[in-house]
Motif scaffolding. Structure first.
Motif, PDB file in Angstrom:
ATOM      1  N   PHE A  50       0.829  -1.213   0.000  1.00 38.61           N
ATOM      2  CA  PHE A  50       0.000   0.000   0.000  1.00 38.61           C
ATOM      3  C   PHE A  50       0.861   1.260   0.000  1.00 38.61           C
ATOM      4  O   PHE A  50       0.643   2.173  -0.791  1.00 38.61           O
ATOM      5  CB  PHE A  50      -0.981   0.017   1.190  1.00 38.61           C
ATOM      6  CG  PHE A  50      -1.906   1.197   1.089  1.00 38.61           C
ATOM      7  CD1 PHE A  50      -2.993   1.161   0.230  1.00 38.61           C
ATOM      8  CD2 PHE A  50      -1.648   2.370   1.777  1.00 38.61           C
ATOM      9  CE1 PHE A  50      -3.821   2.269   0.072  1.00 38.61           C
ATOM     10  CE2 PHE A  50      -2.463   3.482   1.632  1.00 38.61           C
ATOM     11  CZ  PHE A  50      -3.559   3.433   0.776  1.00 38.61           C
ATOM     12  N   VAL A 241      -6.436   7.952   3.549  1.00 40.51           N
ATOM     13  CA  VAL A 241      -5.744   7.462   2.352  1.00 40.51           C
ATOM     14  C   VAL A 241      -6.684   6.544   1.584  1.00 40.51           C
ATOM     15  O   VAL A 241      -7.503   5.854   2.189  1.00 40.51           O
ATOM     16  CB  VAL A 241      -4.471   6.660   2.715  1.00 40.51           C
ATOM     17  CG1 VAL A 241      -3.428   7.547   3.341  1.00 40.51           C
ATOM     18  CG2 VAL A 241      -4.788   5.490   3.605  1.00 40.51           C
ATOM     19  N   ASP A 242      -6.562   6.542   0.282  1.00 47.43           N
ATOM     20  CA  ASP A 242      -7.444   5.671  -0.494  1.00 47.43           C
ATOM     21  C   ASP A 242      -6.782   5.232  -1.794  1.00 47.43           C
ATOM     22  O   ASP A 242      -6.435   6.064  -2.642  1.00 47.43           O
ATOM     23  CB  ASP A 242      -8.766   6.403  -0.794  1.00 47.43           C
ATOM     24  CG  ASP A 242      -9.843   5.453  -1.314  1.00 47.43           C
ATOM     25  OD1 ASP A 242      -9.583   4.244  -1.380  1.00 47.43           O
ATOM     26  OD2 ASP A 242     -10.945   5.945  -1.638  1.00 47.43           O
ATOM     27  N   ARG A 243      -6.609   3.963  -1.932  1.00 49.92           N
ATOM     28  CA  ARG A 243      -6.242   3.326  -3.188  1.00 49.92           C
ATOM     29  C   ARG A 243      -6.392   1.817  -2.986  1.00 49.92           C
ATOM     30  O   ARG A 243      -5.915   1.286  -1.971  1.00 49.92           O
ATOM     31  CB  ARG A 243      -4.791   3.655  -3.579  1.00 49.92           C
ATOM     32  CG  ARG A 243      -4.469   3.166  -4.978  1.00 49.92           C
ATOM     33  CD  ARG A 243      -3.179   3.709  -5.561  1.00 49.92           C
ATOM     34  NE  ARG A 243      -3.315   3.798  -7.010  1.00 49.92           N
ATOM     35  CZ  ARG A 243      -2.342   4.072  -7.849  1.00 49.92           C
ATOM     36  NH1 ARG A 243      -1.129   4.330  -7.386  1.00 49.92           N
ATOM     37  NH2 ARG A 243      -2.543   4.120  -9.152  1.00 49.92           N
ATOM     38  N   LYS A 307     -15.070   7.791   3.944  1.00 50.86           N
ATOM     39  CA  LYS A 307     -14.297   6.707   3.322  1.00 50.86           C
ATOM     40  C   LYS A 307     -14.432   5.387   4.102  1.00 50.86           C
ATOM     41  O   LYS A 307     -14.697   4.334   3.522  1.00 50.86           O
ATOM     42  CB  LYS A 307     -12.831   7.140   3.217  1.00 50.86           C
ATOM     43  CG  LYS A 307     -12.007   6.273   2.274  1.00 50.86           C
ATOM     44  CD  LYS A 307     -11.172   5.296   3.018  1.00 50.86           C
ATOM     45  CE  LYS A 307     -10.489   4.310   2.116  1.00 50.86           C
ATOM     46  NZ  LYS A 307      -9.501   3.508   2.806  1.00 50.86           N
ATOM     47  N   ASN A 312     -14.905   1.272   2.920  1.00 50.78           N
ATOM     48  CA  ASN A 312     -14.359   0.098   3.606  1.00 50.78           C
ATOM     49  C   ASN A 312     -15.457  -0.819   4.150  1.00 50.78           C
ATOM     50  O   ASN A 312     -15.336  -2.048   4.093  1.00 50.78           O
ATOM     51  CB  ASN A 312     -13.395   0.517   4.717  1.00 50.78           C
ATOM     52  CG  ASN A 312     -12.110   1.137   4.166  1.00 50.78           C
ATOM     53  OD1 ASN A 312     -11.848   2.316   4.351  1.00 50.78           O
ATOM     54  ND2 ASN A 312     -11.316   0.361   3.447  1.00 50.78           N
ATOM     55  N   HIS A 315     -16.796  -2.744   1.298  1.00 53.30           N
ATOM     56  CA  HIS A 315     -15.770  -3.713   0.905  1.00 53.30           C
ATOM     57  C   HIS A 315     -15.878  -4.966   1.773  1.00 53.30           C
ATOM     58  O   HIS A 315     -15.850  -6.095   1.283  1.00 53.30           O
ATOM     59  CB  HIS A 315     -14.389  -3.070   1.119  1.00 53.30           C
ATOM     60  CG  HIS A 315     -13.457  -3.231  -0.035  1.00 53.30           C
ATOM     61  ND1 HIS A 315     -12.184  -2.726  -0.021  1.00 53.30           N
ATOM     62  CD2 HIS A 315     -13.598  -3.828  -1.245  1.00 53.30           C
ATOM     63  CE1 HIS A 315     -11.589  -3.013  -1.163  1.00 53.30           C
ATOM     64  NE2 HIS A 315     -12.428  -3.679  -1.919  1.00 53.30           N
ATOM     65  N   HIS A 381      -9.171  -8.323  -7.075  1.00 53.70           N
ATOM     66  CA  HIS A 381      -8.904  -8.153  -5.639  1.00 53.70           C
ATOM     67  C   HIS A 381      -9.633  -9.261  -4.903  1.00 53.70           C
ATOM     68  O   HIS A 381     -10.856  -9.349  -4.938  1.00 53.70           O
ATOM     69  CB  HIS A 381      -9.432  -6.772  -5.217  1.00 53.70           C
ATOM     70  CG  HIS A 381      -8.918  -6.307  -3.907  1.00 53.70           C
ATOM     71  ND1 HIS A 381      -9.464  -5.239  -3.239  1.00 53.70           N
ATOM     72  CD2 HIS A 381      -7.919  -6.752  -3.120  1.00 53.70           C
ATOM     73  CE1 HIS A 381      -8.813  -5.043  -2.113  1.00 53.70           C
ATOM     74  NE2 HIS A 381      -7.872  -5.948  -2.014  1.00 53.70           N
ATOM     75  N   GLN A 385      -8.654 -11.599   0.848  1.00 59.86           N
ATOM     76  CA  GLN A 385      -7.674 -10.580   1.268  1.00 59.86           C
ATOM     77  C   GLN A 385      -8.384  -9.492   2.085  1.00 59.86           C
ATOM     78  O   GLN A 385      -7.911  -9.074   3.142  1.00 59.86           O
ATOM     79  CB  GLN A 385      -6.970  -9.954   0.050  1.00 59.86           C
ATOM     80  CG  GLN A 385      -5.833  -9.019   0.460  1.00 59.86           C
ATOM     81  CD  GLN A 385      -5.156  -8.283  -0.719  1.00 59.86           C
ATOM     82  OE1 GLN A 385      -5.383  -8.586  -1.894  1.00 59.86           O
ATOM     83  NE2 GLN A 385      -4.326  -7.310  -0.394  1.00 59.86           N
ATOM     84  N   VAL A 386      -9.513  -9.047   1.605  1.00 58.92           N
ATOM     85  CA  VAL A 386     -10.256  -8.003   2.320  1.00 58.92           C
ATOM     86  C   VAL A 386     -10.856  -8.574   3.618  1.00 58.92           C
ATOM     87  O   VAL A 386     -11.038  -7.863   4.603  1.00 58.92           O
ATOM     88  CB  VAL A 386     -11.357  -7.403   1.409  1.00 58.92           C
ATOM     89  CG1 VAL A 386     -12.156  -6.328   2.130  1.00 58.92           C
ATOM     90  CG2 VAL A 386     -10.736  -6.822   0.137  1.00 58.92           C
ATOM     91  N   LYS A 393     -11.130  -4.660  11.898  1.00 60.61           N
ATOM     92  CA  LYS A 393     -11.760  -3.778  10.910  1.00 60.61           C
ATOM     93  C   LYS A 393     -13.219  -3.461  11.236  1.00 60.61           C
ATOM     94  O   LYS A 393     -13.683  -2.350  10.975  1.00 60.61           O
ATOM     95  CB  LYS A 393     -11.687  -4.423   9.522  1.00 60.61           C
ATOM     96  CG  LYS A 393     -10.268  -4.488   8.953  1.00 60.61           C
ATOM     97  CD  LYS A 393     -10.245  -5.275   7.639  1.00 60.61           C
ATOM     98  CE  LYS A 393      -8.870  -5.273   6.995  1.00 60.61           C
ATOM     99  NZ  LYS A 393      -8.792  -6.162   5.821  1.00 60.61           N
TER     100      LYS A 393
HETATM  101  C1  CS2 Z   1      -9.751  -2.989   2.099  1.00 59.90           C
HETATM  102  C2  CS2 Z   1      -8.813  -1.799   2.058  1.00 59.90           C
HETATM  103  O1  CS2 Z   1      -8.405  -4.843   2.635  1.00 59.90           O
HETATM  104  C3  CS2 Z   1      -9.273  -4.067   3.036  1.00 59.90           C
HETATM  105  O2  CS2 Z   1      -9.778  -4.200   4.131  1.00 59.90           O
HETATM  106  O3  CS2 Z   1     -11.027  -2.554   2.436  1.00 59.90           O
HETATM  107  O4  CS2 Z   1      -7.497  -2.160   2.043  1.00 59.90           O
HETATM  108  C4  CS2 Z   1      -9.140  -0.892   0.880  1.00 59.90           C
HETATM  109  O5  CS2 Z   1      -8.820  -1.505  -0.341  1.00 59.90           O
HETATM  110  C5  CS2 Z   1      -8.412   0.421   0.988  1.00 59.90           C
HETATM  111  O6  CS2 Z   1      -8.677   1.002   2.237  1.00 59.90           O
HETATM  112  C6  CS2 Z   1      -8.818   1.344  -0.137  1.00 59.90           C
HETATM  113  O7  CS2 Z   1      -8.283   2.588   0.103  1.00 59.90           O
END
Ligand code: CS2
Length: 497
Positions: A50, A241-243, A307, A312, A315, A381, A385-386, A393
């Motif tokens: 990252f 941060v975001d990517r 964000k 997140n 996600h 992705h 992994q997430v 989280k």
């Molecule tokens: C994702 C983050 O793996 C995770 O938990 O939600 O890493 C997400 O890709 C980043 O925060 C995006 O900025």
């Protein structure tokens, strides 16, 4: 005869001299600054993919735009030496491969000038932080790297924290920060900004609090004067941060080798999008990150909650529901109509009513953009992994929304679905096709024990997992409406399995 892959693997390694010999133009973008001329001005703790796909790029572009040669990065890898072993033989160089619509050509990044292994050489990390040439210390150490207890304070029962407090060369992140600051204050190295770039609510404030917890636990004589020096000379701005940065695959390394003709063991992959919003509160000089597209603001909290709660949280919802249904990637999960509807409903029904959008942001546009980014098929992705580190989280991404909705008298059914999906993921450990779902989480043993105590009965499973206080606090298990919503969802998600 040698196998084809061996022949390819014999390509020379990416390094300053091999890079110099490459023809420029078109196929890849060389570093924006001359890496040989860069001196270290930033220490970064947690130099994973990252950081290399985000702050390292902003820093390089900023240095080029401002014509500065004093913002090179010394990166610290915390848990394993692998990034050091990948990058050191490459003079710190690595390639960023963007995937998806609008992807830029491969980009070789040269802002990382040195990589240290914190676990193997902690004293050098302290030395680097204390270098007067360093004015900024940035961090991406993930949620668990902060070693907080259930109430968000430094976990003083953690043996590693205790060992750092006792005075060994520090191996925890907070220990490294404090010992580095202590050395700076003793050596009159000057003011420094400590900038957390992790997905935490109020990340700067959190880190400042943990530093103070560490100081408080030190013997009086050792801490004397240090808190005052920190108050006068150190700032802890927050940042968002975001990517999206998926794990690198062999395919990515092969693609880089095909274009550069060089072997790069440090390739990182990213979506084209990147964003950085930083609280404008610095103790000293800083890179001109705004010249690279970052936004400095006095109101980072609004950006951060949009964000964390929109992107997140959604996600995580897609990761757990998707993984359970056998979808390997976030894009595949989102292509499942039912899950797409759940993602949208989470943002619209539960998250949006809790948010105060920053002035320049339209929430409906933001929501659409998040879904478009998740749908990027080229990113691949992985849902698992997430899904990792759910215990760390969930509180940050989902439980703030849950609490705000409950306080407003509403039952957050959509946010409950995300939490229920995590519970089902923990309890079942397999997807619909019977494939194993890894539980990669610092609380894994406790979670598995809690799940085992609730086997076969959704209500019991929910109660048992809700009692993990580090995640749900003392308040959420007491909330009947939330419990009932969770139980209903878990019942549905675990039926006939
Ligand atoms: C994702 C983050 O793996 C995770 O938990 O939600 O890493 C997400 O890709 C980043 O925060 C995006 O900025």
């Amino acid at each position: 005869m040698r196998a084809r892959s061996e022949v390819v693997a014999a390509a020379p390694r990416l390094r300053l001299d091999t890079l110099d010999r490459l023809a420029r133009g078109g196929a890849f973008t060389p570093p924006a600054v001359d890496p040989r001329a860069l001196r270290v001005g930033v220490v970064h703790l947690g130099i994973g993919a990252f950081h290399r796909a985000h702050q390292a790029i902003f820093t390089e572009v900023a240095a080029a735009a401002a014509g500065r040669d004093d913002w090179g990065i010394a990166g610290v890898t915390q848990r394993s030496a692998s990034v050091r072993d990948q990058l050191t033989p490459q003079d710190g160089l690595y390639t960023v491969r963007e995937r998806g619509h609008g992807a830029a050509p491969l980009q070789v990044v040269g802002s990382v000038r040195e990589v240290l292994f914190g676990g193997g050489d902690p004293a050098t990390v302290v030395d680097r932080i204390a270098d007067p040439a360093v004015r900024v210390l940035t961090l991406t150490v993930t949620e668990k790297g902060y070693r907080r207890d259930g109430s968000g304070r430094l976990d003083r029962t953690d043996p590693e924290v205790c060992a750092d407090l006792a005075g060994r060369p520090p191996r925890t992140v907070v220990g490294q920060v404090v010992r580095g600051l202590q050395r700076r204050s003793a050596g009159a190295a000057g003011p420094v900004t400590v900038l957390s770039c992790d997905n935490l609510v109020g990340n700067g404030e959190v880190l400042r609090g943990l530093v103070h917890d560490f100081l408080e636990a030190l013997p009086e004589a050792e801490a004397a004067g240090l808190a005052d020096w920190i108050a006068a000379s150190v700032r802890f701005p927050s940042s968002m941060v975001d990517r999206i940065v998926p794990a690198t695959t062999d395919d990515d390394r092969a693609a880089v080798r095909a274009v550069l003709g060089l072997e790069d063991r440090g390739v990182v992959v990213a979506e084209p999008f990147r964003q950085w919003v930083i609280e404008d509160d610095f103790a000293a000089d800083r890179p001109a990150w705004d010249r690279a597209g970052a936004v400095f603001t006095s109101d980072v909290a609004a950006w951060e909650s949009v964000k964390l709660r929109m992107l997140n949280a959604t996600h995580s919802l897609l990761a757990y529901l998707g993984a359970l249904r056998g979808h390997d990637t976030i894009a595949a999960a989102l292509a499942d109509d039912e899950l797409a509807a759940a993602a949208d409903a989470l943002m619209v029904e539960d998250v949006a009513p809790t948010l105060r959008a920053p002035d320049s942001l339209n929430l409906a546009d933001y929501r659409r953009q998040v879904l478009e980014r998740f749908a990027n098929p080229a990113l691949r992705h992985r849902t698992v992994q997430v899904a990792m580190d759910g215990s760390q989280k969930l509180p940050v991404r989902l439980l703030g929304t849950v609490r705000d909705r409950l306080a407003a008298g509403a039952v957050p059914r959509q946010a409950a679905l995300a939490v229920a999906a995590w519970m089902a993921y923990v309890a079942q450990g397999r997807d619909v096709r019977g494939r194993e779902l890894p539980l990669d989480d610092p609380l894994a043993d406790r979670l598995l024990a809690a799940a085992a105590a609730g086997t076969g009965n959704p209500g019991r499973l929910v109660d048992s997992l809700l009692r993990v206080e580090e995640i749900f606090g003392a308040d959420l298990p007491e909330h009947d409406g939330f419990r009932a919503a969770l139980t209903e969802h878990v019942g549905r998600l675990t039926a006939n399995r």
